[in-house]
Motif scaffolding. Structure first.
Motif, PDB file in Angstrom:
ATOM      1  N   ILE A 185      45.354  41.262  33.163  1.00  0.00           N
ATOM      2  CA  ILE A 185      45.168  42.430  34.020  1.00  0.00           C
ATOM      3  C   ILE A 185      43.737  42.406  34.530  1.00  0.00           C
ATOM      4  O   ILE A 185      42.784  42.392  33.740  1.00  0.00           O
ATOM      5  CB  ILE A 185      45.458  43.741  33.264  1.00  0.00           C
ATOM      6  CG1 ILE A 185      46.911  43.761  32.788  1.00  0.00           C
ATOM      7  CG2 ILE A 185      45.172  44.944  34.152  1.00  0.00           C
ATOM      8  CD1 ILE A 185      47.270  44.977  31.962  1.00  0.00           C
ATOM      9  N   VAL A 186      43.570  42.378  35.834  1.00  0.00           N
ATOM     10  CA  VAL A 186      42.242  42.271  36.441  1.00  0.00           C
ATOM     11  C   VAL A 186      42.066  43.399  37.449  1.00  0.00           C
ATOM     12  O   VAL A 186      43.043  43.928  37.983  1.00  0.00           O
ATOM     13  CB  VAL A 186      42.057  40.912  37.156  1.00  0.00           C
ATOM     14  CG1 VAL A 186      42.203  39.771  36.173  1.00  0.00           C
ATOM     15  CG2 VAL A 186      43.057  40.743  38.301  1.00  0.00           C
ATOM     16  N   PRO A 187      40.823  43.804  37.718  1.00  0.00           N
ATOM     17  CA  PRO A 187      40.591  44.799  38.764  1.00  0.00           C
ATOM     18  C   PRO A 187      40.999  44.236  40.116  1.00  0.00           C
ATOM     19  O   PRO A 187      40.806  43.045  40.388  1.00  0.00           O
ATOM     20  CB  PRO A 187      39.085  45.068  38.687  1.00  0.00           C
ATOM     21  CG  PRO A 187      38.512  43.857  38.029  1.00  0.00           C
ATOM     22  CD  PRO A 187      39.560  43.364  37.081  1.00  0.00           C
ATOM     23  N   MET A 188      41.546  45.066  40.964  1.00  0.00           N
ATOM     24  CA  MET A 188      42.019  44.597  42.263  1.00  0.00           C
ATOM     25  C   MET A 188      40.879  44.051  43.111  1.00  0.00           C
ATOM     26  O   MET A 188      41.081  43.141  43.930  1.00  0.00           O
ATOM     27  CB  MET A 188      42.756  45.725  42.993  1.00  0.00           C
ATOM     28  CG  MET A 188      43.548  45.265  44.198  1.00  0.00           C
ATOM     29  SD  MET A 188      44.500  46.591  44.968  1.00  0.00           S
ATOM     30  CE  MET A 188      45.739  46.883  43.700  1.00  0.00           C
ATOM     31  N   ASP A 189      39.678  44.590  42.921  1.00  0.00           N
ATOM     32  CA  ASP A 189      38.574  44.112  43.759  1.00  0.00           C
ATOM     33  C   ASP A 189      38.093  42.717  43.362  1.00  0.00           C
ATOM     34  O   ASP A 189      37.215  42.154  44.015  1.00  0.00           O
ATOM     35  CB  ASP A 189      37.400  45.098  43.769  1.00  0.00           C
ATOM     36  CG  ASP A 189      36.825  45.371  42.387  1.00  0.00           C
ATOM     37  OD1 ASP A 189      37.221  44.669  41.429  1.00  0.00           O
ATOM     38  OD2 ASP A 189      36.001  46.285  42.255  1.00  0.00           O
ATOM     39  N   VAL A 190      38.691  42.113  42.294  1.00  0.00           N
ATOM     40  CA  VAL A 190      38.339  40.732  41.967  1.00  0.00           C
ATOM     41  C   VAL A 190      38.792  39.789  43.079  1.00  0.00           C
ATOM     42  O   VAL A 190      38.225  38.701  43.250  1.00  0.00           O
ATOM     43  CB  VAL A 190      38.966  40.319  40.614  1.00  0.00           C
ATOM     44  CG1 VAL A 190      40.439  39.988  40.755  1.00  0.00           C
ATOM     45  CG2 VAL A 190      38.224  39.110  40.015  1.00  0.00           C
TER      46      VAL A 190
ATOM     47  N   LEU B 131      38.172  36.167  29.078  1.00  0.00           N
ATOM     48  CA  LEU B 131      39.003  35.845  30.222  1.00  0.00           C
ATOM     49  C   LEU B 131      38.496  36.546  31.472  1.00  0.00           C
ATOM     50  O   LEU B 131      38.347  35.956  32.529  1.00  0.00           O
ATOM     51  CB  LEU B 131      40.450  36.267  29.958  1.00  0.00           C
ATOM     52  CG  LEU B 131      41.035  35.706  28.645  1.00  0.00           C
ATOM     53  CD1 LEU B 131      42.477  36.173  28.503  1.00  0.00           C
ATOM     54  CD2 LEU B 131      40.977  34.199  28.644  1.00  0.00           C
ATOM     55  N   THR B 132      38.239  37.836  31.335  1.00  0.00           N
ATOM     56  CA  THR B 132      37.793  38.619  32.482  1.00  0.00           C
ATOM     57  C   THR B 132      36.620  39.469  32.059  1.00  0.00           C
ATOM     58  O   THR B 132      36.806  40.449  31.357  1.00  0.00           O
ATOM     59  CB  THR B 132      38.913  39.546  32.991  1.00  0.00           C
ATOM     60  OG1 THR B 132      40.080  38.764  33.207  1.00  0.00           O
ATOM     61  CG2 THR B 132      38.493  40.225  34.277  1.00  0.00           C
ATOM     62  N   PRO B 133      35.366  39.137  32.385  1.00  0.00           N
ATOM     63  CA  PRO B 133      34.228  39.934  31.964  1.00  0.00           C
ATOM     64  C   PRO B 133      34.345  41.370  32.464  1.00  0.00           C
ATOM     65  O   PRO B 133      34.867  41.604  33.553  1.00  0.00           O
ATOM     66  CB  PRO B 133      33.026  39.223  32.612  1.00  0.00           C
ATOM     67  CG  PRO B 133      33.503  37.843  32.888  1.00  0.00           C
ATOM     68  CD  PRO B 133      34.974  37.971  33.179  1.00  0.00           C
ATOM     69  N   CYS B 134      33.904  42.317  31.630  1.00  0.00           N
ATOM     70  CA  CYS B 134      33.938  43.715  32.042  1.00  0.00           C
ATOM     71  C   CYS B 134      33.100  43.922  33.269  1.00  0.00           C
ATOM     72  O   CYS B 134      32.010  43.364  33.396  1.00  0.00           O
ATOM     73  CB  CYS B 134      33.398  44.622  30.917  1.00  0.00           C
ATOM     74  SG  CYS B 134      34.460  44.676  29.483  1.00  0.00           S
ATOM     75  N   ARG B 135      33.599  44.736  34.173  1.00  0.00           N
ATOM     76  CA  ARG B 135      32.900  44.967  35.429  1.00  0.00           C
ATOM     77  C   ARG B 135      32.328  46.369  35.426  1.00  0.00           C
ATOM     78  O   ARG B 135      32.912  47.275  34.957  1.00  0.00           O
ATOM     79  CB  ARG B 135      33.850  44.815  36.608  1.00  0.00           C
ATOM     80  CG  ARG B 135      34.458  43.412  36.686  1.00  0.00           C
ATOM     81  CD  ARG B 135      35.372  43.313  37.872  1.00  0.00           C
ATOM     82  NE  ARG B 135      34.661  43.521  39.108  1.00  0.00           N
ATOM     83  CZ  ARG B 135      33.976  42.595  39.746  1.00  0.00           C
ATOM     84  NH1 ARG B 135      33.898  41.390  39.283  1.00  0.00           N
ATOM     85  NH2 ARG B 135      33.331  42.872  40.870  1.00  0.00           N
TER      86      ARG B 135
ATOM     87  N   CYS C 249      39.547  51.474  41.726  1.00  0.00           N
ATOM     88  CA  CYS C 249      40.115  51.900  40.441  1.00  0.00           C
ATOM     89  C   CYS C 249      41.561  51.457  40.259  1.00  0.00           C
ATOM     90  O   CYS C 249      42.330  52.125  39.557  1.00  0.00           O
ATOM     91  CB  CYS C 249      40.005  53.420  40.284  1.00  0.00           C
ATOM     92  SG  CYS C 249      38.311  54.015  40.240  1.00  0.00           S
ATOM     93  N   LYS C 250      41.950  50.365  40.876  1.00  0.00           N
ATOM     94  CA  LYS C 250      43.309  49.840  40.700  1.00  0.00           C
ATOM     95  C   LYS C 250      43.246  48.462  40.055  1.00  0.00           C
ATOM     96  O   LYS C 250      42.269  47.733  40.202  1.00  0.00           O
ATOM     97  CB  LYS C 250      44.049  49.771  42.038  1.00  0.00           C
ATOM     98  CG  LYS C 250      44.393  51.136  42.609  1.00  0.00           C
ATOM     99  CD  LYS C 250      45.258  51.012  43.847  1.00  0.00           C
ATOM    100  CE  LYS C 250      45.650  52.392  44.372  1.00  0.00           C
ATOM    101  NZ  LYS C 250      44.488  53.152  44.811  1.00  0.00           N
ATOM    102  N   SER C 251      44.305  48.130  39.351  1.00  0.00           N
ATOM    103  CA  SER C 251      44.348  46.860  38.640  1.00  0.00           C
ATOM    104  C   SER C 251      45.623  46.109  38.988  1.00  0.00           C
ATOM    105  O   SER C 251      46.617  46.687  39.426  1.00  0.00           O
ATOM    106  CB  SER C 251      44.273  47.098  37.127  1.00  0.00           C
ATOM    107  OG  SER C 251      45.330  47.946  36.709  1.00  0.00           O
ATOM    108  N   VAL C 252      45.565  44.788  38.767  1.00  0.00           N
ATOM    109  CA  VAL C 252      46.681  43.904  39.090  1.00  0.00           C
ATOM    110  C   VAL C 252      46.986  43.043  37.869  1.00  0.00           C
ATOM    111  O   VAL C 252      46.076  42.490  37.250  1.00  0.00           O
ATOM    112  CB  VAL C 252      46.344  42.984  40.285  1.00  0.00           C
ATOM    113  CG1 VAL C 252      47.511  42.050  40.592  1.00  0.00           C
ATOM    114  CG2 VAL C 252      45.984  43.806  41.513  1.00  0.00           C
TER     115      VAL C 252
END
Length: 391
Positions: free
Chosen positions: A310-315, A387-391, A300-303
């Motif tokens: 802004i992308v999820p950290m687990d990317v 840019l960043t598909p929803c996860r 649940c963290k973003s970078v």
């Protein structure tokens, strides 16, 4: 205040802003700039956004409902479009792209023909018809491709998908969650524009200053009534443990990001095609912690990357992202619709050994239609510039 009053309490907006859905996420940013008379208009706009962050009712209808000039509604709408995610509240994907391009042009250079490409060439952009786009813009096919690449990399026609979160499949399903929007927990930026630049990592803590147990409470413990001394001592120990755990968590996050920025430097600077396939297990061994610690640290963290995305950290642990990026590039540049088998052969030539079934899976993940549908000219325009598909 009674319900019969025509006014709304000031703290109602503050309470609404604490909810992390898209309308309240935007409201939190613009509330201070709204005139009291504009608040109902802003609420009307924000409560009529779809999952893509686009306005679903005409501006003229909002003006008629509130008995105000269209220009007043447009002024509120412009304020909303300048909030994060940029372009939110736009009446169409084209309007969202133009709003983002206008904001981007204020801080950096943009291709001279980008606005014309969006205004007059949306259909050509979505179908990757770069030869025709070049004729429309009066530039070469190569320049048309570069303009399309700029738009695809920097703009998003569906602002609501620009922030990451979880999408519930049904409102009535208690096991699902709505889209959740976040400010970044970590911000990565460049020291300068060179390829050898150092990367600056900032951990965005939700508090300011230093968290500590109030020393006055420690002093008061000596004067505590005998019947409360044990309880106060227990409370003090729990408070100190909480502070220690938070400090340890932040220390783990700092170590994690330091290592990730080293391992994934090329991805951070140059995009998805440069993602290195690493796992949480590998990183946990390097840092000397349990794998579950890594999972909790990124959950649940973003970078925010240097390009502002802004992308999820687990990317950072997405082991197929670079292959999917290569697949998308192959399809972007195809002169005829290639089959999954043919795409697999080209990927193999590029060093990616994947089965045809895996190609089909990755193509589906990227929202790209099969060859026979692409051949008929029916691409999925809604995915072309995500840019960043929803996860």
């Amino acid at each position: 205040m009674s319900k019969g009053s025509g006014e709304r309490p000031e703290d109602e907006y503050a309470q609404a802003a604490s909810v992390d859905d898209l309308p309240h996420f935007v409201l939190r940013q613009i509330a201070a700039d709204l005139n009291p008379s504009d608040r109902p208009i802003a609420a009307h706009i924000l409560t009529n956004l779809n999952d893509d962050g686009l306005l679903t009712v005409p501006v003229v209808e909002i003006a008629r409902y509130h008995h105000v000039l269209i220009s007043q509604v447009e002024a509120v709408l412009h304020l909303i479009q300048r909030a994060e995610p940029l372009g939110v509240g736009s009446p169409s994907p084209q309007a969202a792209l133009l709003a983002q391009l206008e904001a981007l042009s204020e801080s950096s250079s943009v291709p001279a023909q980008a606005e014309t490409a969006i205004r007059e060439g949306m259909e050509l952009l979505s179908r990757h018809r770069y030869l025709e786009l070049g004729h429309l813009l009066g530039v070469s096919t190569k320049e048309a491709r570069e303009i399309a690449a700029f738009i695809r990399t920097n703009l998003n026609p569906f602002p609501g998908r620009g922030h990451w979160g979880e999408r519930g499949s049904s409102a009535g399903d208690p096991g699902t969650r709505a889209l959740v929007y976040h400010y970044p927990d970590v911000i990565i930026s460049r020291m300068n524009e060179g390829d050898e630049t150092l990367l600056v990592v900032e951990i965005a803590l939700p508090i300011s200053g230093t968290l500590r147990v109030n020393p006055l409470f420690k002093q008061a413990l000596h004067d505590a009534p005998s019947e409360k001394a044990e309880q106060w001592r227990s409370d003090l120990e729990q408070a100190e443990l909480l502070v220690k755990c938070l400090q340890q968590r932040n220390h783990t996050l700092v170590r994690l990001m330091q290592r990730l920025t080293t391992l994934q430097r090329e991805f951070i600077l140059h995009g998805n095609a440069h993602m290195q396939p690493i796992t949480r297990a590998y990183l946990s061994k390097e840092l000397g912690v349990h794998e579950s610690t890594i999972s909790r640290a990124v959950s649940c963290k973003s970078v925010q990357l240097p390009n502002g995305h802004i992308v999820p950290m687990d990317v950072f642990f997405d082991r197929s992202l670079h292959i999917r990026t290569a697949l998308r590039k192959i399809i972007d540049e195809e002169t005829r619709a290639l089959s999954d088998t043919e795409i697999g052969e080209i990927l193999a030539q590029q060093g990616f050994s994947v089965a045809r079934r895996t190609v089909a899976k990755y193509r589906s993940m990227e929202g790209i239609l099969p060859a026979h549908l692409r051949n008929s000219g029916r691409r999925v325009a809604s995915q072309t510039y995500i840019l960043t598909p929803c996860r």
